[in-house]
Design an enzyme around this catalytic site. Structure first.
Site, PDB file in Angstrom:
ATOM      1  N   CYS A   1       0.813  -1.227   0.000  1.00  0.00           N
ATOM      2  CA  CYS A   1       0.000   0.000   0.000  1.00  0.00           C
ATOM      3  C   CYS A   1       0.845   1.276   0.000  1.00  0.00           C
ATOM      4  O   CYS A   1       0.325   2.360  -0.223  1.00  0.00           O
ATOM      5  CB  CYS A   1      -0.963   0.002   1.176  1.00  0.00           C
ATOM      6  SG  CYS A   1      -2.027  -1.448   1.189  1.00  0.00           S
TER       7      CYS A   1
ATOM      8  N   HIS B   1      -3.036   7.199   2.150  1.00  0.00           N
ATOM      9  CA  HIS B   1      -3.506   5.901   1.637  1.00  0.00           C
ATOM     10  C   HIS B   1      -4.925   5.672   2.153  1.00  0.00           C
ATOM     11  O   HIS B   1      -5.198   5.847   3.344  1.00  0.00           O
ATOM     12  CB  HIS B   1      -2.556   4.810   2.124  1.00  0.00           C
ATOM     13  CG  HIS B   1      -3.102   3.431   1.973  1.00  0.00           C
ATOM     14  ND1 HIS B   1      -3.649   2.984   0.790  1.00  0.00           N
ATOM     15  CD2 HIS B   1      -3.193   2.390   2.854  1.00  0.00           C
ATOM     16  CE1 HIS B   1      -4.059   1.725   0.953  1.00  0.00           C
ATOM     17  NE2 HIS B   1      -3.795   1.351   2.191  1.00  0.00           N
TER      18      HIS B   1
ATOM     19  N   ASN C   1     -10.208  -0.054  -0.020  1.00  0.00           N
ATOM     20  CA  ASN C   1      -8.745  -0.024  -0.001  1.00  0.00           C
ATOM     21  C   ASN C   1      -8.234  -0.666  -1.295  1.00  0.00           C
ATOM     22  O   ASN C   1      -8.377  -1.868  -1.498  1.00  0.00           O
ATOM     23  CB  ASN C   1      -8.253  -0.800   1.234  1.00  0.00           C
ATOM     24  CG  ASN C   1      -6.749  -0.769   1.379  1.00  0.00           C
ATOM     25  OD1 ASN C   1      -6.028  -0.451   0.440  1.00  0.00           O
ATOM     26  ND2 ASN C   1      -6.268  -1.122   2.552  1.00  0.00           N
TER      27      ASN C   1
HETATM   28  O1  UT7 Z   1      -3.630  -1.001   3.919  1.00  0.00           O
HETATM   29  C1  UT7 Z   1      -3.745  -1.359   5.261  1.00  0.00           C
HETATM   30  C2  UT7 Z   1      -4.882  -2.362   5.329  1.00  0.00           C
HETATM   31  N1  UT7 Z   1      -5.422  -2.673   6.590  1.00  0.00           N
HETATM   32  C3  UT7 Z   1      -6.253  -1.884   7.292  1.00  0.00           C
HETATM   33  O2  UT7 Z   1      -6.534  -0.754   7.019  1.00  0.00           O
HETATM   34  C4  UT7 Z   1      -6.877  -2.537   8.488  1.00  0.00           C
HETATM   35  C5  UT7 Z   1      -6.825  -1.743   9.732  1.00  0.00           C
HETATM   36  N2  UT7 Z   1      -7.741  -2.344  10.696  1.00  0.00           N
HETATM   37  C6  UT7 Z   1      -9.064  -2.071  10.674  1.00  0.00           C
HETATM   38  O3  UT7 Z   1      -9.507  -1.267   9.907  1.00  0.00           O
HETATM   39  C7  UT7 Z   1      -9.940  -2.795  11.671  1.00  0.00           C
HETATM   40  O4  UT7 Z   1      -9.139  -3.541  12.561  1.00  0.00           O
HETATM   41  C8  UT7 Z   1     -10.976  -3.708  10.957  1.00  0.00           C
HETATM   42  C9  UT7 Z   1     -12.005  -2.860  10.212  1.00  0.00           C
HETATM   43  C10 UT7 Z   1     -10.274  -4.647   9.995  1.00  0.00           C
HETATM   44  C11 UT7 Z   1     -11.710  -4.560  11.990  1.00  0.00           C
HETATM   45  O5  UT7 Z   1     -12.314  -3.715  12.964  1.00  0.00           O
HETATM   46  P1  UT7 Z   1     -12.152  -4.073  14.512  1.00  0.00           P
HETATM   47  O6  UT7 Z   1     -12.887  -3.049  15.246  1.00  0.00           O
HETATM   48  O7  UT7 Z   1     -10.675  -4.202  14.778  1.00  0.00           O
HETATM   49  O8  UT7 Z   1     -12.911  -5.450  14.609  1.00  0.00           O
HETATM   50  P2  UT7 Z   1     -12.414  -6.883  15.090  1.00  0.00           P
HETATM   51  O9  UT7 Z   1     -11.497  -7.501  14.103  1.00  0.00           O
HETATM   52  O10 UT7 Z   1     -11.937  -6.779  16.499  1.00  0.00           O
HETATM   53  O11 UT7 Z   1     -13.756  -7.692  15.100  1.00  0.00           O
HETATM   54  C12 UT7 Z   1     -14.865  -7.288  15.915  1.00  0.00           C
HETATM   55  C13 UT7 Z   1     -16.037  -8.185  15.607  1.00  0.00           C
HETATM   56  C14 UT7 Z   1     -15.699  -9.668  15.673  1.00  0.00           C
HETATM   57  O12 UT7 Z   1     -16.820 -10.337  16.231  1.00  0.00           O
HETATM   58  P3  UT7 Z   1     -16.828 -10.767  17.776  1.00  0.00           P
HETATM   59  O13 UT7 Z   1     -15.635 -11.662  17.948  1.00  0.00           O
HETATM   60  O14 UT7 Z   1     -16.714  -9.494  18.556  1.00  0.00           O
HETATM   61  O15 UT7 Z   1     -18.144 -11.452  17.910  1.00  0.00           O
HETATM   62  C15 UT7 Z   1     -15.581 -10.071  14.214  1.00  0.00           C
HETATM   63  O16 UT7 Z   1     -15.878 -11.438  13.995  1.00  0.00           O
HETATM   64  O17 UT7 Z   1     -16.529  -7.958  14.279  1.00  0.00           O
HETATM   65  C16 UT7 Z   1     -16.629  -9.195  13.586  1.00  0.00           C
HETATM   66  N3  UT7 Z   1     -16.416  -8.958  12.155  1.00  0.00           N
HETATM   67  C17 UT7 Z   1     -17.401  -8.637  11.298  1.00  0.00           C
HETATM   68  N4  UT7 Z   1     -18.726  -8.499  11.478  1.00  0.00           N
HETATM   69  C18 UT7 Z   1     -19.447  -8.150  10.397  1.00  0.00           C
HETATM   70  C19 UT7 Z   1     -15.232  -8.971  11.482  1.00  0.00           C
HETATM   71  N5  UT7 Z   1     -15.456  -8.663  10.194  1.00  0.00           N
HETATM   72  C20 UT7 Z   1     -16.780  -8.455  10.053  1.00  0.00           C
HETATM   73  C21 UT7 Z   1     -17.598  -8.101   8.971  1.00  0.00           C
HETATM   74  N6  UT7 Z   1     -18.910  -7.946   9.183  1.00  0.00           N
HETATM   75  N7  UT7 Z   1     -17.101  -7.882   7.732  1.00  0.00           N
END
Ligand code: UT7
Length: 321
Positions: free
Chosen positions: A115, A248, A278
């Site tokens: 990225c 980005h 992204n």
């Molecule tokens: O170029 C760089 C690329 N990377 C990035 O920009 C990623 C940076 N990170 C982020 O943007 C965030 O960490 C994410 C958007 C990827 C995830 O958000 P989060 O607040 O860190 O969520 P999490 O991974 O802790 O997951 C929270 C909950 C989980 O459920 P439980 O365990 O709390 O029941 C996941 O299973 O959200 C669930 N979850 C979803 N639910 C609905 C994960 N993905 C999804 C989804 N839809 N797509």
């Protein structure tokens, strides 16, 4: 003094936008509410299976060359930033050169910094131009990330999209790129990677994107803040001199946190992540081109472009447009 100046910009998004609700309709266990709240993404574009990075790069490049008022034959350097090349070889840049009808041209190569690829490519092209060895570079970010997504992993597949952005960078007596800074720390590679390879015709390891989202989030906000300050100081300016911050486009929350850390209000941050998700190396030139074409970015303004991505890599380019 030879400067490297952006002469024209272009971008391209394939096909129709795919909304968050479209992903739900395709059977992904997610919701518009979750995606929009956590990332700000509303839609993304996904290339048809037979469409490659060099095709997206070509469409963006044609627009950038037209905006620059030059001809493909005037281009003497092509750098394509991509992690999703058409082939193992030849390079996507060589395929793009052929599509543009350039024969017997200058150097062409791909650059892989995920990225941060476009920031790396722009800073690299600047060195060629400032050295006097090249006059006009085509610098492209082009990705078909949909090819490396695990559509059973809702934590990653909803975040990414396909697209391309390009700039023509030319030698000029007027500024130009004012400062660049590129960094990397390979020890963080496990938090964002596609840990597979093709070996004797067989995929070894995992060919899909894997990410520790929270670790990436924290790392991104920290280094985007640091590297933005670094280029501003290098140029002898202050953050208040920057007209537009163009980071980005990974996640709206990362953009907001970075703006806050730098004291840059959101009105001065170009945010297009809602429209295309992204798109990795394509995201900075896509955001730049969209903002040029809608009239927000004007000639003479100071732009701070910055990226962070797999590697880990990060970098920034401060320029007068
Ligand atoms: O170029 C760089 C690329 N990377 C990035 O920009 C990623 C940076 N990170 C982020 O943007 C965030 O960490 C994410 C958007 C990827 C995830 O958000 P989060 O607040 O860190 O969520 P999490 O991974 O802790 O997951 C929270 C909950 C989980 O459920 P439980 O365990 O709390 O029941 C996941 O299973 O959200 C669930 N979850 C979803 N639910 C609905 C994960 N993905 C999804 C989804 N839809 N797509």
């Amino acid at each position: 003094m030879i400067y490297a100046r952006v002469a024209g910009t272009g971008s391209f998004l394939p096909g129709k936008p795919i909304t968050n609700d479209d992903l739900v309709a395709r059977g992904i266990e997610t919701s518009d509410e979750w995606i929009a709240e956590r990332t700000g993404i509303r839609m993304r574009h996904l290339a048809e299976p037979d469409v490659t990075a060099s095709q997206l790069a070509y469409e963006a490049s044609v627009r950038a060359i037209e905006a620059a008022g030059c001809q493909p034959s005037d281009i003497d350097l092509i750098i394509v930033a991509t992690s999703t090349p058409d082939y193992i070889f030849p390079s996507t840049a060589a395929l793009l050169q052929a599509r543009l009808g350039i024969t017997n041209g200058g150097a062409v190569f791909d650059l892989q910094a995920v990225c941060t690829g476009f920031a790396y490519a722009l800073a690299t092209a600047e060195k060629f131009i400032r050295s006097g060895s090249n006059k006009r570079a085509l610098v492209v970010g082009a990705e078909v990330f949909s090819r490396i997504l695990d559509w059973n992993d809702r934590g990653t597949c909803v975040l990414f999209g396909d697209g391309a952005g390009a700039v023509v960078l030319e030698a000029s007596a007027r500024p130009g790129i004012l400062a660049t800074a590129l960094h990397a720390d390979g020890s963080h590679s496990p938090i964002l990677s596609v840990p597979g390879q093709i070996n004797r015709g067989v995929v070894i390891g995992d060919p899909f994107l894997r990410m520790d989202g929270q670790a990436v989030f924290k790392f991104a906000v920290k280094v985007l803040g640091e590297v933005a300050r670094e280029v501003v100081e290098q140029a002898g300016l202050t953050m208040g001199d920057v007209d537009w911050l163009i980071p980005h486009q990974a996640n709206m929350r990362i953009l907001q946190a970075t703006g806050k850390r730098l004291g840059v209000p959101m009105e001065k941050v170009i945010a297009t992540v809602a429209q295309h998700g992204n798109t990795s190396a394509a995201s900075i030139p896509l955001a730049l081109d969209l903002a040029v074409r809608d009239g927000r970015v004007q000639r003479g303004q100071k732009l701070l472009l910055e990226g962070v991505g797999g590697g880990f890599t990060w970098g920034a380019v401060l320029l007068e447009f």
